[in-house]
Design an enzyme around this catalytic site. Sequence first.
Site, short mmCIF file in Angstrom:
data_model
loop_
_atom_site.label_atom_id
_atom_site.label_comp_id
_atom_site.label_asym_id
_atom_site.label_seq_id
_atom_site.Cartn_x
_atom_site.Cartn_y
_atom_site.Cartn_z
N GLY A 130 -5.01 -6.97 -3.14
CA GLY A 130 -4.09 -6.33 -2.21
C GLY A 130 -2.94 -5.67 -2.95
O GLY A 130 -2.67 -5.98 -4.12
N CYS A 131 -2.24 -4.76 -2.27
CA CYS A 131 -1.17 -4.01 -2.92
C CYS A 131 0.04 -4.88 -3.24
O CYS A 131 0.52 -4.90 -4.39
CB CYS A 131 -0.77 -2.81 -2.05
SG CYS A 131 -0.41 -3.21 -0.33
N PHE A 132 0.55 -5.64 -2.27
CA PHE A 132 1.63 -6.58 -2.56
C PHE A 132 1.20 -7.58 -3.61
O PHE A 132 1.96 -7.93 -4.52
CB PHE A 132 2.04 -7.33 -1.29
CG PHE A 132 3.10 -6.66 -0.46
CD1 PHE A 132 4.22 -6.08 -1.04
CD2 PHE A 132 2.99 -6.63 0.93
CE1 PHE A 132 5.20 -5.48 -0.27
CE2 PHE A 132 3.96 -6.02 1.71
CZ PHE A 132 5.07 -5.45 1.11
N ALA A 133 -0.03 -8.06 -3.49
CA ALA A 133 -0.54 -9.08 -4.42
C ALA A 133 -0.54 -8.54 -5.84
O ALA A 133 -0.21 -9.27 -6.80
CB ALA A 133 -1.94 -9.52 -4.02
N ALA A 155 1.42 -6.09 -7.21
CA ALA A 155 2.78 -5.95 -7.72
C ALA A 155 3.40 -7.31 -8.05
O ALA A 155 4.06 -7.47 -9.09
CB ALA A 155 3.65 -5.21 -6.71
#
Length: 324
Positions: free
Chosen positions: A134-137, A139
């Site tokens: 995932g994108c948040f994951a 970063a």
Amino acid sequence: MIRAGIIGGSGYTGGELIRLLLGHPAITLDFVYSTTRAGKPLSDGHPDLLGVTEARFSGKVNPEVDVVFLCLGHGNSSTFLGAHKFSPQTKVIDLSNDFRLHAESQFQGRSFVYGLPEFQREAIEAASHIANPGCFATAIQLALLPLAQAGFLGEAVHINAVTGSTGAGVSPSATTHYSWRNNNVSWYKPFTHQHLGEIGESLAALQPDAGELLFLPMRGNFTRGIFATAYTRFTDSLQAAETLFDSYYQDAPFTVRSPHPLDLKQVVNTNFAHLHLHKHGDYLLVSSVIDNLLKGASGQAVQNMNLLFGLEEKLGLELKASAF
């Protein structure tokens, strides 16, 4: 040439994936499957492709492609794979959250490997099926993995991350509508965001006694990018932390530590992740910036594809940011 197919090509991640694959020197884009746009030019759904390609969305799937990317809504990838059979040689890269967690990584004889190259490159290179992070994951893990490997995450980690509106997908909603999002900011899913599961599993693999993750996700009034900050107790020096990060990422072509404070324009439209470290007393603050649609989704999917096929990791992904 590697023959690639895309399932669900009308959304933001599908559009970015089309753009990347059309420019990839080792790829032939065989089909872009869409149930809502079959027969229409790709440029009808993605105006940025006007003049780039005459290809059209397809209503059919070629099961013999070398690699297929699933750009479907969360929960739909498993349904699609259950209804469509691909060649045993076809590699699958899923951009949803269907197969990211250990408990969900096995599906109909397929074993999905978690696709964060900075975490487990060798496992990705040996895999056939990839669960794209995932994108948040992405970063947040890039901000914390070196600390976990060295055993410095024994206490709670406080995380704040703000994402652009494209992170919510192409379908409009009350919180992505321009009139609401513009000149506005808000939090959502405090301490319960779905990406915490995959983050926790990766950190625990490096440091089983890692502390609690206290994550506050934020909606920003911009379209692309994630700016994440994480801080935790760290009693060693800033120089020691910088050495730790530089060593961990020495072979990571897309993850770079900056000696200067960060801004999103450094990474938007690239597959880079930039990190910055700041020490305040006994606390270490790690900042992490990525483009949520590239390093946080489609770019990382292509990076994983390069590793699967033994290609140079940066192939097709050497994109420069527009800093002004």
